[in-house]
Each structure stands twice: as structure tokens, then as C-alpha cells.
Write a protein that holds these residues in place. Structure first.
Motif, PDB file in Angstrom:
ATOM      1  N   ALA A  21       0.863  -1.187   0.000  1.00  0.00           N
ATOM      2  CA  ALA A  21       0.000   0.000   0.000  1.00  0.00           C
ATOM      3  C   ALA A  21       0.893   1.228   0.000  1.00  0.00           C
ATOM      4  O   ALA A  21       1.612   1.480   0.968  1.00  0.00           O
ATOM      5  CB  ALA A  21      -0.907  -0.010   1.227  1.00  0.00           C
ATOM      6  N   GLY A  22       0.898   1.998  -1.047  1.00  0.00           N
ATOM      7  CA  GLY A  22       1.727   3.178  -1.104  1.00  0.00           C
ATOM      8  C   GLY A  22       3.071   2.898  -1.716  1.00  0.00           C
ATOM      9  O   GLY A  22       3.280   1.934  -2.467  1.00  0.00           O
ATOM     10  N   GLU A  23       4.037   3.803  -1.409  1.00  0.00           N
ATOM     11  CA  GLU A  23       5.363   3.740  -1.999  1.00  0.00           C
ATOM     12  C   GLU A  23       6.154   2.550  -1.438  1.00  0.00           C
ATOM     13  O   GLU A  23       5.973   2.132  -0.288  1.00  0.00           O
ATOM     14  CB  GLU A  23       6.109   5.043  -1.714  1.00  0.00           C
ATOM     15  N   ARG A  24       7.065   2.051  -2.311  1.00  0.00           N
ATOM     16  CA  ARG A  24       7.947   0.972  -1.864  1.00  0.00           C
ATOM     17  C   ARG A  24       9.292   1.500  -1.392  1.00  0.00           C
ATOM     18  O   ARG A  24      10.107   0.750  -0.892  1.00  0.00           O
ATOM     19  CB  ARG A  24       8.168  -0.037  -2.989  1.00  0.00           C
ATOM     20  N   SER A  25       9.526   2.787  -1.594  1.00  0.00           N
ATOM     21  CA  SER A  25      10.747   3.431  -1.117  1.00  0.00           C
ATOM     22  C   SER A  25      10.349   4.342   0.026  1.00  0.00           C
ATOM     23  O   SER A  25       9.661   5.354  -0.175  1.00  0.00           O
ATOM     24  CB  SER A  25      11.422   4.219  -2.246  1.00  0.00           C
ATOM     25  N   LEU A  26      10.790   3.985   1.245  1.00  0.00           N
ATOM     26  CA  LEU A  26      10.358   4.658   2.468  1.00  0.00           C
ATOM     27  C   LEU A  26      11.551   5.270   3.179  1.00  0.00           C
ATOM     28  O   LEU A  26      12.708   4.876   2.960  1.00  0.00           O
ATOM     29  CB  LEU A  26       9.654   3.666   3.396  1.00  0.00           C
ATOM     30  N   ALA A  27      11.228   6.199   4.044  1.00  0.00           N
ATOM     31  CA  ALA A  27      12.240   6.764   4.938  1.00  0.00           C
ATOM     32  C   ALA A  27      12.071   6.129   6.315  1.00  0.00           C
ATOM     33  O   ALA A  27      10.998   5.648   6.667  1.00  0.00           O
ATOM     34  CB  ALA A  27      12.087   8.278   5.015  1.00  0.00           C
TER      35      ALA A  27
ATOM     36  N   VAL B   9      14.401   1.213   2.384  1.00  0.00           N
ATOM     37  CA  VAL B   9      14.281   2.124   3.530  1.00  0.00           C
ATOM     38  C   VAL B   9      15.499   3.032   3.502  1.00  0.00           C
ATOM     39  O   VAL B   9      16.646   2.563   3.616  1.00  0.00           O
ATOM     40  CB  VAL B   9      14.203   1.362   4.864  1.00  0.00           C
ATOM     41  N   ASN B  10      15.253   4.324   3.320  1.00  0.00           N
ATOM     42  CA  ASN B  10      16.349   5.277   3.235  1.00  0.00           C
ATOM     43  C   ASN B  10      16.697   5.785   4.631  1.00  0.00           C
ATOM     44  O   ASN B  10      15.807   6.159   5.411  1.00  0.00           O
ATOM     45  CB  ASN B  10      15.960   6.456   2.335  1.00  0.00           C
ATOM     46  N   PRO B  11      17.979   5.836   4.975  1.00  0.00           N
ATOM     47  CA  PRO B  11      18.374   6.280   6.308  1.00  0.00           C
ATOM     48  C   PRO B  11      18.151   7.772   6.485  1.00  0.00           C
ATOM     49  O   PRO B  11      18.210   8.550   5.533  1.00  0.00           O
ATOM     50  CB  PRO B  11      19.851   5.928   6.365  1.00  0.00           C
ATOM     51  N   THR B  12      17.909   8.156   7.743  1.00  0.00           N
ATOM     52  CA  THR B  12      17.839   9.572   8.091  1.00  0.00           C
ATOM     53  C   THR B  12      19.247  10.062   8.327  1.00  0.00           C
ATOM     54  O   THR B  12      20.235   9.381   8.050  1.00  0.00           O
ATOM     55  CB  THR B  12      16.975   9.756   9.341  1.00  0.00           C
ATOM     56  N   GLU B  13      19.319  11.280   8.914  1.00  0.00           N
ATOM     57  CA  GLU B  13      20.637  11.878   9.088  1.00  0.00           C
ATOM     58  C   GLU B  13      21.484  11.193  10.154  1.00  0.00           C
ATOM     59  O   GLU B  13      22.669  11.450  10.263  1.00  0.00           O
ATOM     60  CB  GLU B  13      20.485  13.371   9.411  1.00  0.00           C
ATOM     61  N   SER B  14      20.880  10.308  10.995  1.00  0.00           N
ATOM     62  CA  SER B  14      21.655   9.659  12.061  1.00  0.00           C
ATOM     63  C   SER B  14      22.462   8.498  11.492  1.00  0.00           C
ATOM     64  O   SER B  14      21.916   7.614  10.817  1.00  0.00           O
ATOM     65  CB  SER B  14      20.712   9.140  13.164  1.00  0.00           C
ATOM     66  N   ARG B  15      23.735   8.514  11.773  1.00  0.00           N
ATOM     67  CA  ARG B  15      24.631   7.435  11.350  1.00  0.00           C
ATOM     68  C   ARG B  15      25.386   6.853  12.553  1.00  0.00           C
ATOM     69  O   ARG B  15      26.518   6.409  12.441  1.00  0.00           O
ATOM     70  CB  ARG B  15      25.625   7.918  10.302  1.00  0.00           C
ATOM     71  N   MET B  16      24.731   6.888  13.718  1.00  0.00           N
ATOM     72  CA  MET B  16      25.401   6.423  14.954  1.00  0.00           C
ATOM     73  C   MET B  16      25.579   4.890  14.929  1.00  0.00           C
ATOM     74  O   MET B  16      24.691   4.140  14.540  1.00  0.00           O
ATOM     75  CB  MET B  16      24.555   6.815  16.172  1.00  0.00           C
ATOM     76  N   ARG B  17      26.787   4.451  15.348  1.00  0.00           N
ATOM     77  CA  ARG B  17      27.107   3.027  15.437  1.00  0.00           C
ATOM     78  C   ARG B  17      27.796   2.747  16.780  1.00  0.00           C
ATOM     79  O   ARG B  17      28.475   3.622  17.315  1.00  0.00           O
ATOM     80  CB  ARG B  17      28.030   2.588  14.282  1.00  0.00           C
ATOM     81  N   LEU B  18      27.600   1.532  17.264  1.00  0.00           N
ATOM     82  CA  LEU B  18      28.214   1.130  18.549  1.00  0.00           C
ATOM     83  C   LEU B  18      29.183  -0.016  18.329  1.00  0.00           C
ATOM     84  O   LEU B  18      28.994  -0.867  17.452  1.00  0.00           O
ATOM     85  CB  LEU B  18      27.155   0.653  19.555  1.00  0.00           C
TER      86      LEU B  18
ATOM     87  N   THR C 140       1.737  -5.085   8.774  1.00  0.00           N
ATOM     88  CA  THR C 140       1.979  -3.654   8.917  1.00  0.00           C
ATOM     89  C   THR C 140       3.194  -3.434   9.804  1.00  0.00           C
ATOM     90  O   THR C 140       3.299  -4.029  10.890  1.00  0.00           O
ATOM     91  CB  THR C 140       0.764  -2.948   9.531  1.00  0.00           C
ATOM     92  N   ILE C 141       4.130  -2.583   9.343  1.00  0.00           N
ATOM     93  CA  ILE C 141       5.323  -2.230  10.114  1.00  0.00           C
ATOM     94  C   ILE C 141       5.295  -0.730  10.322  1.00  0.00           C
ATOM     95  O   ILE C 141       5.374   0.043   9.354  1.00  0.00           O
ATOM     96  CB  ILE C 141       6.622  -2.647   9.388  1.00  0.00           C
ATOM     97  N   TYR C 142       5.120  -0.298  11.578  1.00  0.00           N
ATOM     98  CA  TYR C 142       5.160   1.121  11.907  1.00  0.00           C
ATOM     99  C   TYR C 142       6.612   1.513  12.206  1.00  0.00           C
ATOM    100  O   TYR C 142       7.349   0.767  12.849  1.00  0.00           O
ATOM    101  CB  TYR C 142       4.273   1.407  13.122  1.00  0.00           C
ATOM    102  N   GLU C 143       7.004   2.687  11.803  1.00  0.00           N
ATOM    103  CA  GLU C 143       8.349   3.206  12.057  1.00  0.00           C
ATOM    104  C   GLU C 143       9.410   2.219  11.545  1.00  0.00           C
ATOM    105  O   GLU C 143      10.193   1.649  12.283  1.00  0.00           O
ATOM    106  CB  GLU C 143       8.576   3.480  13.536  1.00  0.00           C
ATOM    107  N   VAL C 144       9.411   2.033  10.212  1.00  0.00           N
ATOM    108  CA  VAL C 144      10.362   1.109   9.613  1.00  0.00           C
ATOM    109  C   VAL C 144      11.789   1.592   9.857  1.00  0.00           C
ATOM    110  O   VAL C 144      12.047   2.792   9.987  1.00  0.00           O
ATOM    111  CB  VAL C 144      10.102   0.933   8.108  1.00  0.00           C
ATOM    112  N   GLY C 145      12.701   0.643   9.937  1.00  0.00           N
ATOM    113  CA  GLY C 145      14.115   0.951  10.071  1.00  0.00           C
ATOM    114  C   GLY C 145      14.890   0.339   8.929  1.00  0.00           C
ATOM    115  O   GLY C 145      14.336  -0.351   8.058  1.00  0.00           O
ATOM    116  N   LEU C 146      16.167   0.558   8.950  1.00  0.00           N
ATOM    117  CA  LEU C 146      17.008   0.046   7.869  1.00  0.00           C
ATOM    118  C   LEU C 146      16.965  -1.480   7.816  1.00  0.00           C
ATOM    119  O   LEU C 146      17.078  -2.071   6.726  1.00  0.00           O
ATOM    120  CB  LEU C 146      18.455   0.537   8.059  1.00  0.00           C
ATOM    121  N   LYS C 147      16.806  -2.104   8.969  1.00  0.00           N
ATOM    122  CA  LYS C 147      16.798  -3.567   8.980  1.00  0.00           C
ATOM    123  C   LYS C 147      15.523  -4.132   8.365  1.00  0.00           C
ATOM    124  O   LYS C 147      15.430  -5.354   8.146  1.00  0.00           O
ATOM    125  CB  LYS C 147      16.935  -4.087  10.414  1.00  0.00           C
ATOM    126  N   ASP C 148      14.509  -3.259   8.049  1.00  0.00           N
ATOM    127  CA  ASP C 148      13.260  -3.726   7.469  1.00  0.00           C
ATOM    128  C   ASP C 148      13.278  -3.699   5.955  1.00  0.00           C
ATOM    129  O   ASP C 148      12.267  -4.060   5.312  1.00  0.00           O
ATOM    130  CB  ASP C 148      12.089  -2.886   7.982  1.00  0.00           C
TER     131      ASP C 148
END
Length: 966
Positions: A277-283, A392-401, A352-360
């Protein structure tokens, strides 16, 4: 040619053998040519490289107490045991081989033959080498269409110093875990490819292949996969070594993680479509909704199970009942409401996946399996939709541990140091350290917090600088955070430590997590004390050392440790007692109960052992020794209770005294006398000049089964001690021990009489002063001197009749002894009364000597014994207040003595003894009846009383009859 006899032959597995640490090993041993029972016993021992001459007992088929302390726990726990193959053959099992198990093993069979002939033990060498074999494969969850190809890669390596071969095989496990895995294809140690029975035809058709790519990579290829191929696939590697007997033995094996393979059959009437449902390219943070539609006819009466897949790995599953099951990695997000799966109808399924992340991001599919009934475990047919790609396109955060620890394996009391490196954060972060205790799955305990402003706080379990010390939170440059826990409390401090970092930006936040594993071992784990000595026997004046070897995962210098040395003298009088204790601070405390050790003992400590050195050994140092070791946690003051302790095996030390040179004359002799005094001689032939002697005199009566009677003992300090048979004052005055010269002792017998006849001998003990006291070096027994009396020709005339007398307890009784005729002129009589005991020995009760004096060998009876009229030749004995123990046989012995002058001794002129009188005692309750029975008038009255009563009754009846007639 003669007849040959079979010889016992013990055979053990030929060495040297090489086995890996941690493996389960066996050693065989068998015996042949034996006599005796068909079931033979076996005992296994080891000679360690550190002490190749010292036998350390391991396990026995016959003696449960056979193992030394170092092996007792492993034998009781079946970590080491013996399997009997048959009566004369066994296998030694070591379940988990340890590095310290290396050495020379000896198999011994106790003798059951009529004589020793042949060999009774055999030895073999065992070396323990590191297990360097590794096998790995990245786990996957693959879903393939029937007819597709699958390729799996396995990395196998080893670095064993010995020449070994590898075998690598692939296996398929279907159904529950108890099912046996099917062999797919194996490259054997001989470099031969061997397919499993189910894959033999496909191997011949080259649809199943195993290729070696490079030095360590093995690739399995299966072309044209079938539904029968689905299940869990894994790789197994084994390392083989050739033993001296030419056989190959697998010394290590490793299995990889498993890859799940699902094979989907193309269903003809089960079309499946997937749509977004909707776009396949998400943020990041957007919502993704996917629909799976089953276009099957008559769908309302059919039963489907739908599985959502991401990159061919399962996300969630809806069974025919509509029950939703999330994969483990998605369960937490589903609980938080970030994921939702629904079933609007029997043919429509929504994810349904709310608040998708890069791992999705990735390729989504839905797999539909039709079941005959809702409860079936196996599907009729399965179809998988085409894939739909979601970005899933990443936001400006690139934090890694990057979470790590510099203390992955520690012992209780050691510090923990954990690092959390934060990279790529563009704004201030907050950090939380959590402990995930393994004993409480799913639970987490807050350790410490660092807020965005840099303020710090500790979790409730870590506050107030408790037993773990004062925790430190440090922040270095470039976002490096360090947590220091100064002292681990116990094994529960082990497990996973999670670093959780949160970054805020533009009203949103991102959290990253990372974990590091820590293992905390108990101080008692592997703590073992072994006591040993270079020699078990030392000579007087020599020195000896005892080593208390401590095996642990840490050294004695790293932790507070104390040692208690225990000692039990030999022969033992008490259990092991504390000898000395060395505290962790080095304070030495000696126990006053063992003064012989102070000034002669030196104590030392190394990284792995304690030492007790005894110089100039004394006899008092002979006995059993043991050490007890206690350890405490590091960095804890005051020490309090120890964290662990262990006791060693006991070691016996024997102190050999200087050899005795004592020689005593052993020639037998004979002495015959008519009376008076006599002397028995005991002569020392040779002894050391500075020795002292203790002399004990014995009398062995002439009876056949007589036992020696101790007369007297003169100690090396001239203290006299008389035996029980010679302890009366009269006996002590007649038997005297004296030293007449440096090497001659005499036993003086005064006023000897015929009852003194027998064989006399002495036992000489040699004593020597050794620094702290007198010690017995040895002893010697002299020859026997037989003392006899010349019996006179003249015999006294006495009454020889035997009597039997009964007496009630408490009454007085007289035992007869009368002389018939008169004594010769100028002679004097002596009389002795004897009681014959149940043991058969005669016990003297009263003695009237020829000089008129009385002697009572048993003083407790003296007040109850009286002689009647000795002057008139009546020597009868009166015994008053008769007791139950007085029952028995008695007799008297008379002797006639003459003394020619005052200067001469008494001479025996005649003797004789009376007949025996048997005394029977009657208990008090029997007295009345016995008096009635012993009184004739009263007895007659009792007998005729019934007759008198009958006559009186008849007379009364007759009188009544006469009166009635009138």
C-alpha cells in the motif's frame, strides 16, 4: 619334553597415543594365560611427567577406595570409569580429557594364580594435545522452489602439530531433534567421496557435489532440490590420527550451525499475490503495509497457513486457526506495537510495520501452505508469492556502537572492564549499562547511567560502594565510554552486559544496542591441593620436605591465600590436628599441642605451592600430614569468610630410629631345688654403650595350654610394675628383679614353693635418649629357665574324698581339709587353699606359711576366710557370707617343711593335696522352699494333708445322714 604352564600376560593399547583436550577417550586392557576365576579384576594408575617414578592410583574394578584424592571426585561422578568388555578385558573411559591427564598409564591385574608367573601389568603413554579443529557456517533460512539449486559453504581448519587427516561431511536433519540425521555427502579421511544412501543416485548423476575451494573451504552443491531435501542442513568435520597399531582414530569432531531449507512445490490451484500500500521506497520512521491475497477457488472451505518472509527468512506466521506467531527477533517490536499482522478474511492477510528501520528493507514474500485439516502438521501444497522489493532510506543519524570487554574471563574478585565506543553521533547521547544475568533469562538489571548533560547515576544494586567496590564511569575522547566494576561478587556477575545509547535530533530519537559477554568463574572451580613428598621414609636426624601443590585458574600470588598444615602422630591417638597456620598476611601461628616442630620447621610459598621443611627429623615427626588451602576474593578488606577452600590427600612419613644392636642370651636351662630361695638369670650379650634397658620377667606355667604371666617389669628408669597375678604384698616380697652387673639381670624368688614351678624368661627392651625423650630401639627375648622342685619320697596322709556342699547366699560354709596322722618331728606345715576357675586355672585364696604367717593373695576375700584348727591337723576353710560367685570346686595343698638351722633355708619334706569340694550357692528366693523340703515332719504333714481333709469331709456327711434318719 615336559609339560608347559601358561603364563599370565597383560596387554594394553599400544602407545604413544595422542588425544585432544576435552574429548572422550578409551584405553583397552586385557589379560590372558591366567588361572583362577573367569572374571579378572583391573586397576589403572598413572605416572605423571612431573613425577615419573610415583604411582598415582586412578580407578579399580574391585576396590572403591583405590583412587587417590586427585581422581576421587571424577570417579564418583562417572567422569572416569571402567567398562568391562568381558571377564578378562576392559575399557578405561575418561569422559572429558584434561591437560593434566597426560602421562604413562599402567593397567595392573591382581594375582589369582597359584604362583607368580608372567607379567601382571602393562604400560602405555598418552599425550594430551590442544583441540585446534574448527568448523563454521553462517546460519541461513532458505526457501527455494522445487528444482532450484542450493550452495552451502563450510570453513574447516586445524593447527595440530601431529600428522592428522580431516573428514568433512554434510547432513540433513528432518523433524524433531530425536530423529537421526541423514548423510548427504562426505569427504573421508582417505580423500574419498561417500554419498549417503538417500543421495547415492543423485551423486552418480552429479546433482550432488562436494568441492574443496582453497585450503579451508568446502562447498556443497545440490541441483534440482526436492521437497525431501527440506530440513536443517549442517556440516560436520572430524580430525583423525593414526595410532601406533596402524588404526585411525577420530580425536575431535565439530558441527556447524544449521541452515534451514524449505522447498516449495508449485501449486496448480493455489495462486498467491503480494502488494504494497503506497510507496515501496520509504524513509526511516514511515509505515509499511503489505497484503497477501490467496486466489484459490472455494477458499472458504479450505485451510491455509500463511508465512511472511523477509529476504527468505521468516518474520511471522498465521496458522489455519488464525493464531499469530512472531519470530523471536520481532517479538519485542510486536509487544511495543511497532509490528502488526492480521487476517481480514480467509484469503486476505495483512502485515503492517510502523516506524520502519534500515533492517526492514529487502524483499518481502508470503508463503501459503494448504492443510487438509487445521491440525495437520504437513501441507497438501505450498506456493510462494513473487517478491516485492522495499527500500528504507536512512535519516541523518549514522550512529554506530562497538561494545567490547578487556576482561572476558575472570575469577570471582577480579574487576570487570567494559567498553562502549560510540561512532557517528551528531548530537549528545545518553548511555545505559545493563546486566543480563544468565540465571534469569529475560531480566535485565540497571548498572549505571550517563545522561546527555554528563550526569551519572548507579543502579540500586550497585550503589553505596558495596562488596563490588565503587564503580567508575569514564568517558574518553571520540565517544569512548568505559565501565569499571572493581570486584566481581560471584558467578552470577557473569553473562551479557548491554550498552544502550540514545541520540536525539529534530524531535526524534534513535537507540543503538550492543552486548559483550563475560564469564565469571568460582574461585573453587578447579581448585585442587595435592600433597607430595620426595620420600616417605627418613632416618632419624635427616631432613624431609612436603609440597602442597595448588592447581587453580589463578596463582597464589594473585589472591589472598592461607595454608593449614595438619598432623596425626603415628600410632594415631587422635584425628588430624592443626600443626601450624600461615595467614594471607604471612603471620605464622603454631599450635602448642605439637611442640616438637617449633624450631625444626621452615615454611615457604611459591606461585603454585606451599612447602613445609622439617630438618633433623625426630620420632615425634612420624605420622600423617595434610594441607588445607583457603583463598579469598581480591581487593576485599577485611577478608571475612574465604571464597573457597580445598584439602589435599594425606601423606605418611615414617622416621626410622637407629638400628638396635641388642643381643640377649637365648640358651634354655633348668634349675631343680628342694625349697628356699633361688634366682633366674637374664644376660645381655651385646648392646650399645649409651643404652638403657627395661626388663620384664614372665612365668609360663607347665600346663599344656598355659599363657605367659607377667611377674614384674623394671623400666629403664628402674620403676617396678607387677603383673595382676603377682600384685599382692606377699608376692611382691617374694619376687624381686635386680641388676647385678652392667649386662646381667636376676629374678630373685624367695621362699620358693612347688606352686612356683614353671618356665621363666625375660624380655629386654633397649631404650635410647634422642634429643627430646627416650625411644625404644628394639627388644630381645631370653631363653627359658625351667624351675622344678625335687619331690620328697615321704607323702603326707590326707583325706582324699570328694565332697558336694550347698549353701545359701549370705550363710557360712566350711570346706574340709584334714591331715591323717601326725607330722614328723621338728617339721612345720604349710597349707594353701585353691579355687578352680571356669578357665581351668587354679587361683590361690589363702596361704598358711611354715613360719605361721598368713597370706591372702586376693585381699578382698581376706575378711571372709578362716582356717579351723591348724595346730590339730585340721586345715578346713570357713567361708562366711557366701556369695553367688563363690560357687565352684575347691581343694587344699599341705606341705611339710624342716629347717635344720637358722642359717639354712627351709627344705620340703613331704606334700599332698585333698580331694575336691564342689560348692553350690542357692539364691535367696529358693531358701524357704528348701527349708520346707529339708524338714521331714513338715514335709510329711504337707503330703498327708489332702487325705486328712477327705476323711473329715466323709465324717461330716455321715453325721448329717444319721441326723436325717432320726
Amino acid at each position: 619334553t615336559g609339560v608347559t604352564t601358561a603364563q599370565r600376560q597383560v596387554t594394553v593399547q599400544q602407545g604413544p597415543l595422542y588425544r585432544t583436550e576435552g574429548s572422550h577417550i578409551t584405553l583397552w586392557c586385557k589379560v590372558s594365560g591366567y588361572q583362577g576365576p573367569a572374571e579378572q579384576n583391573f586397576q589403572w594408575s598413572i605416572y605423571l611427567p612431573s613425577a615419573p617414578e610415583r604411582e598415582v592410583q586412578i580407578v579399580s574394578t574391585v576396590d572403591p577406595s583405590f583412587p587417590y584424592a586427585i581422581y576421587t571426585q571424577r570417579v564418583r561422578g562417572r567422569g572416569i570409569f571402567v567398562e568391562r568388555l568381558q571377564g578378562d578385558a576392559v575399557l578405561l573411559h575418561i569422559a572429558e580429557l584434561q591437560e593434566r591427564d597426560a602421562g604413562q598409564y599402567e593397567c595392573h591385574t591382581p594375582n589369582t594364580d597359584t604362583k607368580f608367573l608372567g607379567t601382571y601389568s602393562a604400560k602405555t603413554n598418552l599425550s594430551v594435545i590442544p583441540d585446534t579443529l574448527s568448523a563454521s557456517m553462517a546460519p541461513q533460512a532458505l526457501t527455494l522452489m522445487e528444482g532450484d539449486a542450493v550452495e552451502l559453504t563450510c570453513e574447516v581448519s586445524k593447527s595440530t602439530a601431529q600428522h592428522t587427516h580431516l573428514s568433512v561431511g554434510w547432513y540433513l536433519l528432518q523433524g524433531a531433534g530425536e530423529h537421526r540425521a541423514q548423510e548427504i555427502l562426505t569427504l573421508s579421511k582417505d580423500f574419498i567421496l561417500q554419498p549417503g544412501p538417500s543421495y547415492e543416485q543423485r551423486f552418480l548423476e552429479r546433482d550432488v557435489q562436494l568441492n574443496k575451494v582453497g585450503n579451508t573451504t568446502y562447498k556443497l552443491i545440490i541441483r534440482g532440490v526436492k521437497p525431501s531435501d527440506q530440513g536443517q542442513l549442517y556440516c560436520e568435520a572430524a580430525e583423525w590420527i593414526e595410532d601406533p597399531d596402524g588404526t585411525w582414530k577420530d580425536i575431535s569432531s565439530k558441527q556447524t550451525q544449521r541452515t534451514s531449507l524449505a522447498v516449495v512445490s508449485q501449486g496448480r490451484d493455489l495462486p498467491v499475490d503480494i502488494a504494497a500500500a503506497g510507496e515501496r521506497s520509504l524513509a526511516e520512521g514511515d509505515t509499511l503495509q503489505l497484503s497477501c491475497v490467496v486466489g484459490a477457488p472455494k477458499s472458504s472451505s479450505r485451510h491455509f497457513e500463511v508465512t511472511w518472509l523477509l529476504n527468505e527468512r521468516e518474520v511471522a506466521r498465521v496458522d489455519p486457526h488464525g493464531v499469530l506467531i512472531w519470530e523471536e527477533e520481532y517479538q519485542e517490536r510486536a509487544k511495543l506495537g511497532q509490528l502488526q499482522a492480521s487476517k481480514p478474511s480467509n484469503t486476505v492477510y495483512v502485515l503492517t510495520i510502523y516506524e520502519v528501520g534500515l533492517k526492514d528493507k529487502g524483499t518481502y514474500q508470503c508463503s501459503v501452505s494448504e492443510m487438509k485439516t487445521p491440525g495437520d502438521l504437513h501441507s497438501i501444497q505450498t506456493n510462494v508469492s513473487s517478491g516485492i522489493q522495499v527500500n528504507v532510506n536512512p535519516t541523518e543519524s549514522r550512529m554506530r556502537l562497538a561494545v567490547s570487554t578487556s576482561t572476558p574471563r575472570v575469577t570471582v574478585g577480579d574487576p570487570l572492564i567494559l567498553h562502549c565506543d560510540v561512532q557517528g553521533a551528531t548530537s549528545p547521547v545518553s548511555l545505559r549499562w545493563w546486566h543480563l544475568p544468565p540465571q534469569h533469562p529475560g531480566r535485565r538489571v540497571l548498572v549505571a547511567t550517563v545522561e546527555q548533560d554528563g550526569s551519572q547515576s548507579l543502579g540500586s544494586a550497585y550503589q553505596d560502594g558495596g562488596p563490588r567496590g565503587s564503580l567508575r564511569l569514564e568517558k574518553g575522547s571520540s565517544g569512548a565510554f568505559t565501565l569499571v566494576i572493581p570486584s566481581t561478587l560471584d558467578e552470577d556477575d557473569g553473562g551479557q552486559y548491554r550498552c544502550e545509547v540514545t541520540q536525539w535530533s529534530r524531535g526524534r530519537n534513535w537507540t543503538e544496542k550492543g552486548e559483550a559477554a563475560v564469564t565469571v568463574s568460582s574461585m573453587g572451580l578447579g581448585l585442587l591441593a595435592t600433597l607430595r613428598s620426595r620420600t616417605a621414609t627418613v632416618s632419624y636426624g635427616q631432613s624431609f620436605e612436603l609440597f602442597c601443590q595448588v592447581d587453580a585458574s589463578y596463582t597464589l600470588e594473585e589472591v589472598p591465600a592461607s595454608v593449614r598444615w595438619l598432623f596425626q602422630p603415628s600410632p594415631p591417638t587422635d584425628p588430624l590436628q592443626e600443626l601450624v597456620q600461615v595467614s594471607p598476611s604471612g603471620t605464622v601461628v603454631w599450635r602448642t599441642a605439637q611442640p616438637h616442630f617449633q624450631g625444626k620447621a621452615q615454611l615457604a610459598k611459591t606461585d603454585t605451592s606451599f612447602k613445609l621443611h622439617i630438618h633433623s627429623a625426630l620420632p615425634a615427626h612420624q605420622g600423617m600430614y595434610q594441607c588445607e588451602v583457603q583463598v579469598w576474593r581480591r581487593n576485599i578488606l577485611p577478608l571475612g569468610q574465604p571464597a573457597a577452600s580445598t584439602s589435599s590427600n594425606a601423606v605418611g612419613i615414617r622416621v626410622v630410629l637407629p638400628e638396635s644392636k641388642l643381643q640377649v642370651a637365648t640358651k634354655d636351662s633348668s634349675v631343680e631345688i628342694a625349697g628356699g630361695n633361688t634366682a633366674i638369670e637374664c644376660r645381655i650379650v651385646f648392646a650399645q654403650n649409651n643404652s638403657q634397658f627395661a626388663v620384664t620377667w614372665y612365668l609360663l606355667p607347665l600346663l599344656a595350654d598355659a599363657k605367659p604371666l607377667q611377674i614384674t617389669r623394671a623400666s629403664y628408669s628402674s620403676v617396678l610394675e607387677y603383673g595382676s597375678e603377682f600384685s599382692s604384698p606377699a608376692q611382691k616380697s617374694r619376687f624381686l628383679s635386680q641388676r647385678v652387673s652392667s649386662n646381667i639381670f636376676q629374678l630373685q624368688i624367695l621362699s620358693a614353693s612347688p606352686r612356683d614351678e614353671g618356665r621363666y624368661y625375660c624380655v629386654v627392651e633397649e631404650w635410647l635418649w634422642l634429643v627430646d625423650g627416650w625411644y625404644k630401639l628394639g627388644e630381645g627375648t631370653s631363653g627359658r629357665t625351667t624351675l622344678k622342685f625335687r619331690l620328697p619320697e615321704h607323702q603326707l596322709q590326707m583325706e582324699k574324698t570328694n565332697h558336694s556342699i550347698s549353701a545359701s547366699e549370705g550363710e557360712e560354709v566350711t570346706l574340709p581339709c584334714r591331715l591323717q596322722g601326725a607330722l614328723q618331728a621338728h617339721t612345720h606345715p604349710s597349707a594353701t587353699w585353691f579355687q578352680v576357675r571356669s578357665s581351668g586355672s587354679d587361683s590361690a585364696l589363702l596361704i598358711l606359711h611354715q613360719d605361721g604367717t598368713m597370706e591372702y593373695p586376693q585381699e578382698r576375700l581376706a575378711p571372709r576366710l578362716f582356717l579351723r584348727r591348724p595346730s590339730a591337723g585340721d586345715f578346713s576353710l570357713t567361708l562366711s557370707s557366701v556369695e553367688r560367685g563363690d560357687a565352684g570346686a575347691y581343694y587344699c595343698q599341705l606341705q611339710e617343711w624342716q629347717k635344720e638351722s637358722e642359717e639354712k633355708d627351709w627344705d620340703l619334706r613331704a606334700l599332698a593335696h585333698s580331694g575336691y569340694t564342689q560348692l553350690t550357692t542357692i539364691p535367696p528366693e529358693s531358701t524357704v522352699l528348701s527349708r520346707i523340703c529339708s524338714s521331714p515332719p513338715l514335709l510329711n504333714f504337707i503330703l498327708y494333708l489332702p487325705l486328712v481333709l477327705i476323711l473329715l469331709l466323709a465324717l461330716a456327711v455321715f453325721c448329717w445322714y444319721c441326723k436325717f434318719r432320726k
